[in-house]
Design a protein around this motif. Sequence first.
Motif, PDB file in Angstrom:
ATOM      1  N   ASP A 176       0.838  -1.197   0.000  1.00 31.43           N
ATOM      2  CA  ASP A 176       0.000   0.000   0.000  1.00 31.43           C
ATOM      3  C   ASP A 176       0.874   1.249   0.000  1.00 31.43           C
ATOM      4  O   ASP A 176       0.626   2.198  -0.753  1.00 31.43           O
ATOM      5  N   GLU A 177       1.893   1.221   0.831  1.00 33.91           N
ATOM      6  CA  GLU A 177       2.762   2.391   0.934  1.00 33.91           C
ATOM      7  C   GLU A 177       3.504   2.649  -0.375  1.00 33.91           C
ATOM      8  O   GLU A 177       3.602   3.795  -0.827  1.00 33.91           O
ATOM      9  N   ALA A 178       3.995   1.591  -1.006  1.00 33.93           N
ATOM     10  CA  ALA A 178       4.701   1.758  -2.278  1.00 33.93           C
ATOM     11  C   ALA A 178       3.763   2.326  -3.340  1.00 33.93           C
ATOM     12  O   ALA A 178       4.158   3.185  -4.137  1.00 33.93           O
ATOM     13  N   MET A 179       2.521   1.868  -3.342  1.00 34.96           N
ATOM     14  CA  MET A 179       1.576   2.350  -4.341  1.00 34.96           C
ATOM     15  C   MET A 179       1.162   3.796  -4.056  1.00 34.96           C
ATOM     16  O   MET A 179       1.002   4.588  -4.982  1.00 34.96           O
ATOM     17  N   ARG A 180       1.018   4.118  -2.785  1.00 32.82           N
ATOM     18  CA  ARG A 180       0.712   5.523  -2.450  1.00 32.82           C
ATOM     19  C   ARG A 180       1.864   6.426  -2.881  1.00 32.82           C
ATOM     20  O   ARG A 180       1.653   7.506  -3.442  1.00 32.82           O
ATOM     21  N   ALA A 181       3.094   5.988  -2.642  1.00 31.96           N
ATOM     22  CA  ALA A 181       4.255   6.788  -3.030  1.00 31.96           C
ATOM     23  C   ALA A 181       4.253   7.013  -4.547  1.00 31.96           C
ATOM     24  O   ALA A 181       4.491   8.128  -5.020  1.00 31.96           O
ATOM     25  N   TYR A 182       3.958   5.962  -5.290  1.00 38.44           N
ATOM     26  CA  TYR A 182       3.938   6.062  -6.755  1.00 38.44           C
ATOM     27  C   TYR A 182       2.864   7.052  -7.223  1.00 38.44           C
ATOM     28  O   TYR A 182       3.140   7.932  -8.044  1.00 38.44           O
ATOM     29  N   THR A 183       1.654   6.922  -6.693  1.00 41.12           N
ATOM     30  CA  THR A 183       0.578   7.836  -7.108  1.00 41.12           C
ATOM     31  C   THR A 183       0.902   9.271  -6.692  1.00 41.12           C
ATOM     32  O   THR A 183       0.605  10.214  -7.444  1.00 41.12           O
ATOM     33  N   HIS A 184       1.554   9.457  -5.550  1.00 43.07           N
ATOM     34  CA  HIS A 184       1.855  10.819  -5.117  1.00 43.07           C
ATOM     35  C   HIS A 184       2.971  11.446  -5.930  1.00 43.07           C
ATOM     36  O   HIS A 184       2.950  12.647  -6.208  1.00 43.07           O
ATOM     37  N   ASN A 185       3.939  10.629  -6.324  1.00 38.00           N
ATOM     38  CA  ASN A 185       4.988  11.158  -7.197  1.00 38.00           C
ATOM     39  C   ASN A 185       4.391  11.603  -8.531  1.00 38.00           C
ATOM     40  O   ASN A 185       4.772  12.638  -9.074  1.00 38.00           O
ATOM     41  N   TRP A 186       3.476  10.797  -9.045  1.00 41.03           N
ATOM     42  CA  TRP A 186       2.793  11.189 -10.276  1.00 41.03           C
ATOM     43  C   TRP A 186       2.006  12.487 -10.080  1.00 41.03           C
ATOM     44  O   TRP A 186       2.017  13.378 -10.923  1.00 41.03           O
ATOM     45  N   ARG A 187       1.310  12.573  -8.975  1.00 38.53           N
ATOM     46  CA  ARG A 187       0.521  13.779  -8.684  1.00 38.53           C
ATOM     47  C   ARG A 187       1.398  15.026  -8.721  1.00 38.53           C
ATOM     48  O   ARG A 187       1.032  16.054  -9.298  1.00 38.53           O
ATOM     49  N   ASP A 188       2.613  14.926  -8.119  1.00 38.23           N
ATOM     50  CA  ASP A 188       3.499  16.080  -8.087  1.00 38.23           C
ATOM     51  C   ASP A 188       3.972  16.455  -9.488  1.00 38.23           C
ATOM     52  O   ASP A 188       4.020  17.632  -9.841  1.00 38.23           O
ATOM     53  N   LEU A 189       4.300  15.423 -10.271  1.00 36.57           N
ATOM     54  CA  LEU A 189       4.733  15.703 -11.644  1.00 36.57           C
ATOM     55  C   LEU A 189       3.587  16.317 -12.456  1.00 36.57           C
ATOM     56  O   LEU A 189       3.789  17.278 -13.215  1.00 36.57           O
ATOM     57  N   LEU A 190       2.395  15.769 -12.287  1.00 31.99           N
ATOM     58  CA  LEU A 190       1.234  16.315 -13.001  1.00 31.99           C
ATOM     59  C   LEU A 190       0.972  17.763 -12.578  1.00 31.99           C
ATOM     60  O   LEU A 190       0.640  18.612 -13.421  1.00 31.99           O
ATOM     61  N   ALA A 191       1.143  18.043 -11.292  1.00 33.72           N
ATOM     62  CA  ALA A 191       0.890  19.402 -10.805  1.00 33.72           C
ATOM     63  C   ALA A 191       1.840  20.402 -11.464  1.00 33.72           C
ATOM     64  O   ALA A 191       1.440  21.519 -11.825  1.00 33.72           O
ATOM     65  N   GLU A 192       3.117  20.001 -11.655  1.00 41.54           N
ATOM     66  CA  GLU A 192       4.080  20.866 -12.341  1.00 41.54           C
ATOM     67  C   GLU A 192       3.604  21.238 -13.743  1.00 41.54           C
ATOM     68  O   GLU A 192       3.758  22.369 -14.187  1.00 41.54           O
ATOM     69  N   HIS A 193       3.032  20.253 -14.419  1.00 40.06           N
ATOM     70  CA  HIS A 193       2.710  20.459 -15.830  1.00 40.06           C
ATOM     71  C   HIS A 193       1.308  20.998 -16.044  1.00 40.06           C
ATOM     72  O   HIS A 193       1.012  21.582 -17.074  1.00 40.06           O
ATOM     73  N   VAL A 194       0.430  20.790 -15.076  1.00 42.71           N
ATOM     74  CA  VAL A 194      -0.943  21.268 -15.198  1.00 42.71           C
ATOM     75  C   VAL A 194      -1.063  22.638 -14.539  1.00 42.71           C
ATOM     76  O   VAL A 194      -1.919  23.437 -14.910  1.00 42.71           O
ATOM     77  N   GLY A 195      -0.189  22.882 -13.575  1.00 47.87           N
ATOM     78  CA  GLY A 195      -0.135  24.196 -12.955  1.00 47.87           C
ATOM     79  C   GLY A 195      -1.201  24.427 -11.909  1.00 47.87           C
ATOM     80  O   GLY A 195      -1.348  25.535 -11.392  1.00 47.87           O
ATOM     81  N   ASP A 196      -1.984  23.396 -11.614  1.00 45.54           N
ATOM     82  CA  ASP A 196      -3.049  23.553 -10.611  1.00 45.54           C
ATOM     83  C   ASP A 196      -3.134  22.287  -9.774  1.00 45.54           C
ATOM     84  O   ASP A 196      -3.215  21.179 -10.310  1.00 45.54           O
ATOM     85  N   SER A 197      -3.129  22.458  -8.481  1.00 41.28           N
ATOM     86  CA  SER A 197      -3.063  21.312  -7.580  1.00 41.28           C
ATOM     87  C   SER A 197      -4.304  20.430  -7.662  1.00 41.28           C
ATOM     88  O   SER A 197      -4.212  19.201  -7.714  1.00 41.28           O
ATOM     89  N   VAL A 198      -5.465  21.068  -7.691  1.00 38.08           N
ATOM     90  CA  VAL A 198      -6.711  20.294  -7.729  1.00 38.08           C
ATOM     91  C   VAL A 198      -6.867  19.561  -9.057  1.00 38.08           C
ATOM     92  O   VAL A 198      -7.262  18.386  -9.093  1.00 38.08           O
ATOM     93  N   LEU A 199      -6.538  20.246 -10.141  1.00 40.94           N
ATOM     94  CA  LEU A 199      -6.623  19.590 -11.451  1.00 40.94           C
ATOM     95  C   LEU A 199      -5.639  18.432 -11.537  1.00 40.94           C
ATOM     96  O   LEU A 199      -5.922  17.403 -12.163  1.00 40.94           O
ATOM     97  N   ALA A 200      -4.480  18.585 -10.897  1.00 42.10           N
ATOM     98  CA  ALA A 200      -3.509  17.480 -10.884  1.00 42.10           C
ATOM     99  C   ALA A 200      -4.085  16.273 -10.156  1.00 42.10           C
ATOM    100  O   ALA A 200      -3.964  15.135 -10.632  1.00 42.10           O
ATOM    101  N   ASP A 201      -4.737  16.511  -9.016  1.00 42.38           N
ATOM    102  CA  ASP A 201      -5.406  15.415  -8.321  1.00 42.38           C
ATOM    103  C   ASP A 201      -6.468  14.783  -9.217  1.00 42.38           C
ATOM    104  O   ASP A 201      -6.630  13.556  -9.236  1.00 42.38           O
ATOM    105  N   PHE A 202      -7.170  15.630  -9.930  1.00 44.64           N
ATOM    106  CA  PHE A 202      -8.259  15.138 -10.778  1.00 44.64           C
ATOM    107  C   PHE A 202      -7.726  14.238 -11.892  1.00 44.64           C
ATOM    108  O   PHE A 202      -8.238  13.131 -12.116  1.00 44.64           O
ATOM    109  N   VAL A 203      -6.682  14.688 -12.567  1.00 49.62           N
ATOM    110  CA  VAL A 203      -6.090  13.858 -13.623  1.00 49.62           C
ATOM    111  C   VAL A 203      -5.521  12.571 -13.033  1.00 49.62           C
ATOM    112  O   VAL A 203      -5.714  11.467 -13.568  1.00 49.62           O
TER     113      VAL A 203
END
Lengths: 175, 175
Positions: free
Chosen positions: B115-142
Amino acid sequence: MMPKPSAKERILDAYQDILIEHGIGAITLEAVAARAEVSKGGLLYHFGSKEALLQGLIDRVGHLGVTDLDEARAAPEGVVRYYLRSSVTDVTQDKAMHRTTLAAMRLIGNEEAVDEAMRAYTHNWRDLLAEHVGDSVLADFVGITGDGLYLRAMLGEDTSHLLDDFIAILARLGI
Amino acid sequence: MMPKPSAKERILDAYQDILIEHGIGAITLEAVAARAEVSKGGLLYHFGSKEALLQGLIDRVGHLGVTDLDEARAAPEGVVRYYLRSSVTDVTQDKAMHRTTLAAMRLIGNEEAVDEAMRAYTHNWRDLLAEHVGDSVLADFVGITGDGLYLRAMLGEDTSHLLDDFIAILARLGI
DNA sequence: GTCTATAGGACGATAGAC
DNA sequence: GTCTATCGTCCTATAGAC
């Protein structure tokens, strides 16, 4: 109003609880019986085998799934909002279908019958969403957003803080 | 270019394959060894216990996860498109991370380390998406849209036909 | 580094008393 | 309807040969 559930219901509840808290690996007849406060023999009187226990959960997914869709149709907040709200886990989420779904998700990929029951549930939701959203692709999109929230719930995350923002995002799409 | 993988890699591949095809219930040392074409003793030379096998998969999630994010950053199609494309399963999807993720998902809720490894993976993706989408909520959404696609893959559905439509929907949100 | 053989334990299911 | 006791099976892990 809330009498002590019958032994059979208690056993199924215990089965769900152990699945949610410790996963499929912790499911033994003895563990389920202990949690339901019956003996192994008592459990096997109600469910003749481990597979019967599984079938009991699948039946519950079917029955509660129908009830859930009926409640969604009647919900004042609307079908989409109801769907997303029931997809998030927060501290107070104790809807029966939510726990049953989380338990069943722990069995995905292990028993084809579970996979099929879960596919049927998601597809029924998709159809209901399509009626209310008016667009097939958008219905798939909303459905899969809810599935994503459920996956996070499965990972033990509380996603309730995202609910209002997600509803606002969908509103921008005319949903 | 594709030499026969070492025994250790073959064993881990076999472990993944059985998880994806038959689930955690089908995982026995004997089954994994047979699929990897080694004996039970041979397997236990490389992985000293069943738990060591699990740890091997978790390590793979970590290593491939880093590689995957690097490839996403360098992808000409862009990070969001790369993310969604790698979240759908179609007949030709054979990316290493995709199979490793599907296998690990079968273990969610059974082993806290997974569970922890999968959470880490999804959160790393979220951070990368946030950089490119420019919005924290939209990054969570994607991010959660991709998770939903993965859940469908877990259920054995082919969602590749939705990919272009979903990208178009996100474009309407300015993503 | 890979094998066979087996010890030791856990679990599902049955039998039968109450 | 619920219990205890027990059987047989399957599985993990160890030991030791090659």
